[in-house]
Motif scaffolding. Structure first.
Motif, short mmCIF file in Angstrom:
data_model
loop_
_atom_site.label_atom_id
_atom_site.label_comp_id
_atom_site.label_asym_id
_atom_site.label_seq_id
_atom_site.Cartn_x
_atom_site.Cartn_y
_atom_site.Cartn_z
N SER A 1 -6.33 8.32 -5.42
CA SER A 1 -6.17 9.45 -4.50
C SER A 1 -6.34 10.81 -5.17
CB SER A 1 -4.81 9.36 -3.79
OG SER A 1 -4.69 10.39 -2.84
N GLU B 1 -4.30 13.57 6.92
CA GLU B 1 -4.31 14.49 5.78
C GLU B 1 -5.47 15.47 5.89
OE1 GLU B 1 -4.21 14.29 0.86
OE2 GLU B 1 -4.35 12.45 2.05
N ASN C 1 -3.43 3.03 -6.05
CA ASN C 1 -4.21 3.80 -5.08
C ASN C 1 -3.68 5.22 -4.97
OD1 ASN C 1 -4.48 0.96 -4.58
ND2 ASN C 1 -5.50 1.43 -2.65
N ASN C 2 -2.35 5.34 -4.96
CA ASN C 2 -1.71 6.65 -4.83
C ASN C 2 -1.71 7.43 -6.13
OD1 ASN C 2 -1.11 6.06 -2.13
ND2 ASN C 2 0.85 5.12 -2.69
N LEU C 3 -1.52 6.72 -7.25
CA LEU C 3 -1.35 7.39 -8.54
C LEU C 3 -2.68 7.70 -9.23
CD1 LEU C 3 1.65 5.38 -10.05
CD2 LEU C 3 1.70 7.49 -8.70
N SER D 1 -3.91 7.46 7.94
CA SER D 1 -3.17 8.39 7.08
C SER D 1 -4.09 9.42 6.42
CB SER D 1 -2.41 7.62 5.99
OG SER D 1 -1.42 6.81 6.55
N ARG E 1 0.82 -1.21 0.00
CA ARG E 1 0.00 0.00 0.00
C ARG E 1 0.85 1.26 0.00
NH1 ARG E 1 -2.07 3.78 -0.84
NH2 ARG E 1 -4.04 4.69 -0.15
N THR E 2 2.04 1.21 0.61
CA THR E 2 2.87 2.40 0.73
C THR E 2 3.89 2.54 -0.40
OG1 THR E 2 4.36 1.17 2.21
CG2 THR E 2 2.63 2.50 3.24
N HIS F 1 5.51 3.52 -3.90
CA HIS F 1 5.32 4.75 -4.66
C HIS F 1 4.37 4.57 -5.83
CE1 HIS F 1 6.09 8.41 -6.87
NE2 HIS F 1 6.52 7.71 -7.90
N ASN F 2 4.50 3.44 -6.54
CA ASN F 2 3.71 3.27 -7.76
C ASN F 2 2.39 2.55 -7.53
OD1 ASN F 2 4.75 0.74 -7.23
ND2 ASN F 2 5.27 0.27 -9.36
N SER F 3 1.92 2.54 -6.30
CA SER F 3 0.61 1.95 -6.02
C SER F 3 -0.47 2.70 -6.80
CB SER F 3 0.30 2.04 -4.52
OG SER F 3 -1.07 1.83 -4.28
#
Length: 244
Positions: free
Chosen positions: A34, A62, A29-31, A58, A22-23, A25-27
């Motif tokens: 989110s 935020e 979810n993040n790219l 987290s 999950r954490t 960088h190229n997840s």
């Protein structure tokens, strides 16, 4: 063994692997998820926010850093609850360790309710969405993301491994329980079509304002190859609603 809801996260090997994935960088979810979610989210300054499936806290941190007046998080996993309690220490928050189906939703209390990649684990979605609607103030926002129905329709693609080059869509109009292999375990999810999500939200009383299927934005990708791969199918369904 099959895990329902958040129970898999309390199995230590699964939990540690999930946190690592999950954490990264190229997840996606993040790219992908989110940036879209945050774009659709109302101004949170001085707002009271309920987050269903708060995870490690987290997202709550935020929101609090953006001026959220009070953050209320709910999660069924003891491991996630413990992490969130540490992460949010010293902030204006309340945490509840319980599942979304049994949470005691207060009436007309929240300006915003959020749920990120959790509701596809819920069997009785109609019940939960009805409670969410009641918990919002008039004009309040509900924004949710789920795994895209193309992915939940069939687990055959998941069985092919991580870097698959094609995807199987099957039994799309057969709603209900699915058992998906994930991080070495079997996890129970509930498949619904886009139409079903839409009509269930409407039945709860929501005015649906926006819907996204998670089209990737090139600005967030370091790799052209990964960007091209993520353009092939949708991974997320993100819906913005309002209590009229």
């Amino acid at each position: 063994m099959e895990y329902k809801g958040s129970s898999a996260y309390d199995e230590e090997p699964f939990f540690q692997q999930y946190i690592s994935r999950r954490t990264r960088h190229n997840s996606p979810n993040n790219l992908i998820e989110s940036p879209i979610f945050m774009k659709l989210l109302d101004e949170v300054n001085e707002k009271v926010v309920l987050d269903l499936g708060c995870g490690d806290g987290s997202f709550g941190l935020e929101l609090l850093n953006l001026g959220c007046k009070l953050y209320v998080g709910v999660d069924g996993s003891e491991n996630m609850f413990k992490l969130a309690r540490v992460k949010l220490k010293g902030t204006n928050h309340k945490l509840h360790h319980c599942n979304l189906e049994t949470f005691d939703y207060p009436v007309n209390q929240f300006d915003i309710v959020t749920s990120r990649l959790v509701l596809h684990y819920i069997e009785d979605l109609e019940h939960v969405l009805g409670k969410v609607y009641q918990s919002l103030k008039i004009g309040g926002q509900f924004i949710m993301s789920v795994q895209h129905p193309i992915l939940t329709s069939s687990s055959k693609s998941t069985e092919q491994g991580e870097k698959r080059t094609d995807w199987v869509v099957d039994d799309y109009f057969i709603s209900g329980r699915r058992v998906e292999p994930w991080i070495g375990e079997k996890v129970v999810k509930y498949h619904r079509t886009i139409e079903e999500y839409f009509t269930t939200l409407q039945k709860a009383g929501f005015i649906i304002e926006n819907l996204h299927e998670g089209a990737p934005d090139r600005r967030f990708f370091d790799s052209q190859e990964e960007y091209n791969r993520r353009k092939r199918i949708p991974l997320f369904l993100i819906v913005k609603c309002r209590k009229g």
